[in-house]
Design a protein around this motif. Sequence first.
Motif, PDB file in Angstrom:
ATOM      1  N   ALA A   1       0.871  -1.337   0.020  1.00  0.00           N
ATOM      2  CA  ALA A   1      -0.019  -0.073  -0.120  1.00  0.00           C
ATOM      3  C   ALA A   1       0.721   1.199   0.077  1.00  0.00           C
ATOM      4  O   ALA A   1       0.323   2.224  -0.201  1.00  0.00           O
ATOM      5  CB  ALA A   1      -0.904  -0.031   1.297  1.00  0.00           C
ATOM      6  N   LEU A   2       2.003   1.059   0.092  1.00  0.00           N
ATOM      7  CA  LEU A   2       3.080   2.239   0.259  1.00  0.00           C
ATOM      8  C   LEU A   2       3.081   2.868  -1.337  1.00  0.00           C
ATOM      9  O   LEU A   2       3.709   2.036  -2.090  1.00  0.00           O
ATOM     10  CB  LEU A   2       4.332   1.823   0.849  1.00  0.00           C
TER      11      LEU A   2
ATOM     12  N   ARG B   1       8.131   4.559  -0.829  1.00  0.00           N
ATOM     13  CA  ARG B   1       8.792   3.168  -0.689  1.00  0.00           C
ATOM     14  C   ARG B   1      10.359   3.488  -1.017  1.00  0.00           C
ATOM     15  O   ARG B   1      11.256   3.032  -0.195  1.00  0.00           O
ATOM     16  CB  ARG B   1       8.332   2.353  -1.659  1.00  0.00           C
ATOM     17  N   ARG B   2      10.632   4.441  -1.996  1.00  0.00           N
ATOM     18  CA  ARG B   2      11.959   4.720  -2.413  1.00  0.00           C
ATOM     19  C   ARG B   2      12.590   5.311  -1.144  1.00  0.00           C
ATOM     20  O   ARG B   2      14.016   5.027  -0.686  1.00  0.00           O
ATOM     21  CB  ARG B   2      11.962   5.472  -3.415  1.00  0.00           C
ATOM     22  N   ASP B   3      11.955   6.107  -0.600  1.00  0.00           N
ATOM     23  CA  ASP B   3      12.717   7.127   0.865  1.00  0.00           C
ATOM     24  C   ASP B   3      12.779   5.859   1.875  1.00  0.00           C
ATOM     25  O   ASP B   3      13.626   5.910   2.544  1.00  0.00           O
ATOM     26  CB  ASP B   3      11.502   7.943   1.139  1.00  0.00           C
ATOM     27  N   LEU B   4      11.983   5.268   2.047  1.00  0.00           N
ATOM     28  CA  LEU B   4      12.083   4.199   3.112  1.00  0.00           C
ATOM     29  C   LEU B   4      13.388   3.383   2.777  1.00  0.00           C
ATOM     30  O   LEU B   4      13.996   3.151   3.762  1.00  0.00           O
ATOM     31  CB  LEU B   4      10.805   3.109   3.080  1.00  0.00           C
TER      32      LEU B   4
ATOM     33  N   ILE C   1       5.159   0.499  12.835  1.00  0.00           N
ATOM     34  CA  ILE C   1       4.085  -0.312  13.635  1.00  0.00           C
ATOM     35  C   ILE C   1       2.976  -0.768  12.935  1.00  0.00           C
ATOM     36  O   ILE C   1       2.427  -1.810  13.002  1.00  0.00           O
ATOM     37  CB  ILE C   1       3.307   1.201  14.745  1.00  0.00           C
ATOM     38  N   SER C   2       2.515   0.026  11.880  1.00  0.00           N
ATOM     39  CA  SER C   2       1.386  -0.940  10.837  1.00  0.00           C
ATOM     40  C   SER C   2       2.043  -2.154  10.464  1.00  0.00           C
ATOM     41  O   SER C   2       1.329  -2.985  10.176  1.00  0.00           O
ATOM     42  CB  SER C   2       1.221   0.262   9.733  1.00  0.00           C
ATOM     43  N   ILE C   3       3.433  -2.088  10.339  1.00  0.00           N
ATOM     44  CA  ILE C   3       4.088  -3.478   9.729  1.00  0.00           C
ATOM     45  C   ILE C   3       3.823  -4.671  10.870  1.00  0.00           C
ATOM     46  O   ILE C   3       3.281  -5.721  10.535  1.00  0.00           O
ATOM     47  CB  ILE C   3       5.360  -3.538   9.383  1.00  0.00           C
ATOM     48  N   ALA C   4       4.345  -4.093  11.990  1.00  0.00           N
ATOM     49  CA  ALA C   4       4.183  -5.246  13.020  1.00  0.00           C
ATOM     50  C   ALA C   4       2.863  -5.241  13.538  1.00  0.00           C
ATOM     51  O   ALA C   4       2.500  -6.626  14.153  1.00  0.00           O
ATOM     52  CB  ALA C   4       4.753  -4.511  14.270  1.00  0.00           C
ATOM     53  N   ASP C   5       1.811  -4.739  13.217  1.00  0.00           N
ATOM     54  CA  ASP C   5       0.332  -4.909  13.622  1.00  0.00           C
ATOM     55  C   ASP C   5      -0.288  -5.823  12.536  1.00  0.00           C
ATOM     56  O   ASP C   5      -1.396  -6.353  12.773  1.00  0.00           O
ATOM     57  CB  ASP C   5      -0.170  -3.628  13.674  1.00  0.00           C
ATOM     58  N   LYS C   6       0.390  -6.247  11.741  1.00  0.00           N
ATOM     59  CA  LYS C   6       0.013  -7.083  10.498  1.00  0.00           C
ATOM     60  C   LYS C   6       0.378  -8.739  11.293  1.00  0.00           C
ATOM     61  O   LYS C   6       0.118  -9.737  10.402  1.00  0.00           O
ATOM     62  CB  LYS C   6       0.519  -7.032   9.230  1.00  0.00           C
TER      63      LYS C   6
END
Lengths: 146, 146
Positions: A125-126, A131-134, B139-144
């Motif tokens: 969903a990003l 995503r690139r920045d991350l 956090i949104s990742i960990a919550d998955k």
Amino acid sequence: MTKKAKTIDNPLAGHAGFHLRRASSVIMADLSERLAELDLRPADASTLILIGANPGVTQSKIGEALGIQRANMTPMAARLAERGLIAGAPVDGRSIGFRLTSEGETVTAGARAAMAQHDARFLGALPADQRRDLIALLISIADKRP
Amino acid sequence: MTKKAKTIDNPLAGHAGFHLRRASSVIMADLSERLAELDLRPADASTLILIGANPGVTQSKIGEALGIQRANMTPMAARLAERGLIAGAPVDGRSIGFRLTSEGETVTAGARAAMAQHDARFLGALPADQRRDLIALLISIADKRP
DNA sequence: TATTGTTATACTCTATAACTATA
DNA sequence: TATAGTTATAGAGTATAACAATA
């Protein structure tokens, strides 16, 4: 009565490192689960995909790209070779270049699909720019390794 | 097309999950190194800091907040108690509430400082708003987690 | 019945040291 | 001397199953 359902105070909640470790743990668990159907560990799958993209690559180069020590590459390569997923041919007297076998190609295709689905689940969903920045941020962190 | 001794092609480089795992590995190594001077593991330090902020908290609550299983809390709590860093008093017949001893307070202060320096090293340059966004994403990742 | 803690066990990733063989 | 690979070992986090005691 006074049901203590309240969440406890977590002073680490403001530390990005804390959440980074937790997120990593969660995605590792998900990836492990997906790859288990192929009887692969995350490190196995990464290695297969790297060999698939770089036929003839040596263990050292794979480890360098994936951040895996030489000493830890040996048993993994032996396991993949014993399963008939990779095959090695001597590059010189001390190095072996690996390539995927035909069965390895099949399994690796599954690994690529699992990886893609895995990534999509957590970060699909990003938006592309975020995503690139991350990724850039995560690389800058990894590059701070002593 | 001179393809010699160059960086090999890494198809995983576009996957955020790959970089997340690597970044986590690097920061875990840094944190472990810093905390080794206090003879603490990362999980030890997190537990001490949580107890310090929540006197009387039980193992279950700590594990819940940190993502550590009950079964893995037991030996950790025993180790910290044996070192005289924490002390427990029964909450009811089956739970024990932990607090820091005075020596535990001292060590925990060091752990907090190490954690802060650690976080500053890797993310200190990140502006506050970007840090907030990053934490929210993690956090949104960990919550998955299933 | 559900919760808390315990014990035992296993897997995965990571790390270092020491060693062999080759370049 | 430096590089590639091997072997052995250890530490850390995570996970499950089975169990006892208590709520």
